[in-house]
Design a protein around this motif. Structure first.
Motif, PDB file in Angstrom:
ATOM      1  N   PRO A 205      26.919 -12.252  27.618  1.00 13.54           N
ATOM      2  CA  PRO A 205      25.983 -13.006  28.927  1.00 13.54           C
ATOM      3  C   PRO A 205      24.937 -13.919  28.840  1.00 13.54           C
ATOM      4  O   PRO A 205      24.655 -14.682  29.970  1.00 13.54           O
ATOM      5  CB  PRO A 205      25.588 -11.489  28.816  1.00 13.54           C
ATOM      6  N   LEU A 206      24.023 -13.263  27.635  1.00 10.61           N
ATOM      7  CA  LEU A 206      22.667 -14.521  27.172  1.00 10.61           C
ATOM      8  C   LEU A 206      22.908 -16.361  27.162  1.00 10.61           C
ATOM      9  O   LEU A 206      22.480 -17.253  27.707  1.00 10.61           O
ATOM     10  CB  LEU A 206      22.167 -13.905  26.007  1.00 10.61           C
ATOM     11  N   LEU A 207      24.708 -16.502  26.607  1.00 11.04           N
ATOM     12  CA  LEU A 207      24.431 -18.265  26.576  1.00 11.04           C
ATOM     13  C   LEU A 207      25.661 -18.405  28.155  1.00 11.04           C
ATOM     14  O   LEU A 207      25.697 -19.801  27.957  1.00 11.04           O
ATOM     15  CB  LEU A 207      25.348 -18.459  25.478  1.00 11.04           C
ATOM     16  N   ARG A 208      26.002 -17.631  28.552  1.00 10.66           N
ATOM     17  CA  ARG A 208      26.939 -18.544  29.825  1.00 10.66           C
ATOM     18  C   ARG A 208      26.960 -18.560  30.738  1.00 10.66           C
ATOM     19  O   ARG A 208      27.449 -20.272  31.041  1.00 10.66           O
ATOM     20  CB  ARG A 208      27.406 -16.679  30.290  1.00 10.66           C
ATOM     21  N   LYS A 209      25.754 -18.902  31.136  1.00 15.37           N
ATOM     22  CA  LYS A 209      24.702 -19.522  32.343  1.00 15.37           C
ATOM     23  C   LYS A 209      24.798 -21.070  31.979  1.00 15.37           C
ATOM     24  O   LYS A 209      25.184 -21.995  31.877  1.00 15.37           O
ATOM     25  CB  LYS A 209      23.546 -18.943  32.329  1.00 15.37           C
ATOM     26  N   GLU A 210      24.114 -21.070  30.395  1.00 15.49           N
ATOM     27  CA  GLU A 210      23.911 -22.662  29.836  1.00 15.49           C
ATOM     28  C   GLU A 210      25.294 -23.355  29.682  1.00 15.49           C
ATOM     29  O   GLU A 210      25.010 -23.673  30.263  1.00 15.49           O
ATOM     30  CB  GLU A 210      22.862 -22.584  28.464  1.00 15.49           C
ATOM     31  N   TRP A 211      25.839 -22.247  29.244  1.00 16.28           N
ATOM     32  CA  TRP A 211      27.135 -23.041  28.933  1.00 16.28           C
ATOM     33  C   TRP A 211      27.940 -23.233  29.968  1.00 16.28           C
ATOM     34  O   TRP A 211      28.765 -25.050  29.971  1.00 16.28           O
ATOM     35  CB  TRP A 211      28.232 -22.178  28.253  1.00 16.28           C
ATOM     36  N   ARG A 212      27.800 -22.768  31.496  1.00 15.75           N
ATOM     37  CA  ARG A 212      28.363 -23.209  32.164  1.00 15.75           C
ATOM     38  C   ARG A 212      27.945 -24.053  32.713  1.00 15.75           C
ATOM     39  O   ARG A 212      28.195 -25.203  33.369  1.00 15.75           O
ATOM     40  CB  ARG A 212      28.398 -21.753  33.615  1.00 15.75           C
ATOM     41  N   LEU A 213      26.229 -24.463  33.373  1.00 16.09           N
ATOM     42  CA  LEU A 213      25.732 -25.744  33.792  1.00 16.09           C
ATOM     43  C   LEU A 213      25.882 -26.697  32.391  1.00 16.09           C
ATOM     44  O   LEU A 213      26.196 -27.644  33.260  1.00 16.09           O
ATOM     45  CB  LEU A 213      23.986 -25.561  33.049  1.00 16.09           C
ATOM     46  N   ASN A 214      26.452 -26.845  31.052  1.00 19.41           N
ATOM     47  CA  ASN A 214      26.720 -28.021  30.305  1.00 19.41           C
ATOM     48  C   ASN A 214      28.224 -28.084  30.536  1.00 19.41           C
ATOM     49  O   ASN A 214      28.687 -29.820  30.738  1.00 19.41           O
ATOM     50  CB  ASN A 214      26.674 -27.152  28.720  1.00 19.41           C
ATOM     51  N   LYS A 215      28.622 -27.538  30.589  1.00 21.30           N
ATOM     52  CA  LYS A 215      30.519 -27.590  31.429  1.00 21.30           C
ATOM     53  C   LYS A 215      30.787 -28.661  32.365  1.00 21.30           C
ATOM     54  O   LYS A 215      31.930 -28.808  33.182  1.00 21.30           O
ATOM     55  CB  LYS A 215      31.673 -26.146  30.509  1.00 21.30           C
ATOM     56  N   GLY A 216      30.213 -27.366  33.055  1.00 20.50           N
ATOM     57  CA  GLY A 216      30.191 -27.708  35.363  1.00 20.50           C
ATOM     58  C   GLY A 216      30.571 -26.537  35.827  1.00 20.50           C
ATOM     59  O   GLY A 216      32.081 -25.534  35.081  1.00 20.50           O
ATOM     60  N   LEU A 217      31.093 -26.597  36.665  1.00 22.06           N
ATOM     61  CA  LEU A 217      31.410 -25.031  38.060  1.00 22.06           C
ATOM     62  C   LEU A 217      33.029 -24.930  37.802  1.00 22.06           C
ATOM     63  O   LEU A 217      33.247 -23.761  37.911  1.00 22.06           O
ATOM     64  CB  LEU A 217      31.008 -25.458  39.233  1.00 22.06           C
ATOM     65  N   ASN A 218      33.753 -26.072  37.226  1.00 20.94           N
ATOM     66  CA  ASN A 218      35.073 -26.187  37.103  1.00 20.94           C
ATOM     67  C   ASN A 218      35.595 -25.191  35.893  1.00 20.94           C
ATOM     68  O   ASN A 218      36.723 -24.838  36.146  1.00 20.94           O
ATOM     69  CB  ASN A 218      35.468 -27.270  36.938  1.00 20.94           C
ATOM     70  N   VAL A 219      34.204 -24.726  34.823  1.00 23.19           N
ATOM     71  CA  VAL A 219      35.045 -24.045  34.105  1.00 23.19           C
ATOM     72  C   VAL A 219      35.578 -22.842  34.401  1.00 23.19           C
ATOM     73  O   VAL A 219      35.563 -21.815  33.350  1.00 23.19           O
ATOM     74  CB  VAL A 219      34.281 -24.030  32.397  1.00 23.19           C
ATOM     75  N   ILE A 220      34.889 -22.009  35.708  1.00 22.92           N
ATOM     76  CA  ILE A 220      34.473 -20.474  35.677  1.00 22.92           C
ATOM     77  C   ILE A 220      35.987 -20.845  36.572  1.00 22.92           C
ATOM     78  O   ILE A 220      36.238 -20.895  37.081  1.00 22.92           O
ATOM     79  CB  ILE A 220      33.751 -20.649  37.307  1.00 22.92           C
ATOM     80  N   GLY A 221      36.348 -18.823  35.936  1.00 27.12           N
ATOM     81  CA  GLY A 221      37.565 -19.296  36.465  1.00 27.12           C
ATOM     82  C   GLY A 221      38.363 -18.210  35.387  1.00 27.12           C
ATOM     83  O   GLY A 221      37.961 -17.822  34.175  1.00 27.12           O
ATOM     84  N   PRO A 222      39.835 -17.659  35.464  1.00 23.49           N
ATOM     85  CA  PRO A 222      40.334 -16.811  34.232  1.00 23.49           C
ATOM     86  C   PRO A 222      40.709 -16.660  32.978  1.00 23.49           C
ATOM     87  O   PRO A 222      40.748 -16.412  32.027  1.00 23.49           O
ATOM     88  CB  PRO A 222      41.473 -17.283  35.256  1.00 23.49           C
ATOM     89  N   ASN A 223      40.489 -18.210  32.995  1.00 20.39           N
ATOM     90  CA  ASN A 223      40.040 -19.477  31.644  1.00 20.39           C
ATOM     91  C   ASN A 223      38.944 -19.198  31.276  1.00 20.39           C
ATOM     92  O   ASN A 223      39.003 -19.102  29.287  1.00 20.39           O
ATOM     93  CB  ASN A 223      40.565 -20.776  31.345  1.00 20.39           C
TER      94      ASN A 223
END
Length: 210
Positions: free
Chosen positions: A71-89
């Motif tokens: 949880p503590l790293l997820r927002k930064e990871w998503r910001l770096n990778k882009g919204l397309n990474v959000i999902g079942p994977n």
């Protein structure tokens, strides 16, 4: 949620009894998916209490504890990778399937457990030998393999408590809304997998396949 749980219970009992006739030691799995705030946890626990009242030993695990990124790293990871990474994977499916296999094989298992105060991933040790029915809830839970009954809550993020709470805030977090929209797309892509639908009135409807 309690009314919907009663509706689901009848399907669980009928299907489980049929499988127990073929295998007296059959270990049954229910998965419940839906969007953020749709009531997955409430429905899961209501169903679990009904099963417990019938002397069926049941355990609920939360698939949303199986994210690869804590949880503590997820927002930064998503910001770096882009919204397309959000999902079942984003789930660690290999770990979830390992724990499902351990349930099926009556093993002692270590499962992830999020402590929401420090947003820390802890581990819970559980003895699956004593559990007859496993309920898995989570955004993408019905994608898991070896599930006997897949339940999908049809409420969208625009209709859930999540959005009602967000409307009450002075500053709406646009990034959070964009995450909910991406999750919506991921969750809805799994709807065809469902055996039962829980509609906006919390009626339980069987899905006709084929």
């Amino acid at each position: 949620h309690k009314a919907a749980a009663k509706g689901i219970l009848s399907y669980v009992v009928a299907d489980r009894d049929k499988k127990l006739e073929a295998d007296p030691y059959y270990k049954y799995i229910v998965a419940i998916s839906g969007e953020s705030g749709a009531g997955k946890s409430e429905l899961s626990h209501s169903l679990a209490l009904l099963l417990k009242s019938q002397n069926i030993r049941v355990k609920v695990i939360h698939a949303d504890n199986y994210y690869k990124i804590p949880p503590l790293l997820r927002k930064e990871w998503r910001l770096n990778k882009g919204l397309n990474v959000i999902g079942p994977n984003e789930y660690d499916w290999s770990l979830l399937q390992k724990n499902i296999a351990e349930f099926k094989e009556d093993m002692i298992a270590r499962i992830p457990c999020i402590d929401i105060i420090p947003d820390q991933v802890d581990e819970l040790t559980t003895d699956f030998q004593k559990i007859n029915v496993l309920i898995i809830d989570g955004l993408y839970a019905i994608k898991a393999k070896s599930v006997d009954l897949k339940v999908f809550i049809e409420l969208t993020y625009l209709e859930t408590k999540m959005m009602q709470l967000m409307r009450g805030k002075e500053d709406v977090d646009e990034y959070r809304i964009s995450i909910l929209e991406r999750e919506h797309m991921g969750v809805m892509s799994l709807k065809p997998l469902a055996n039962l639908l829980v509609n906006k009135n919390y009626d339980v409807l069987p899905v006709k396949k084929g």
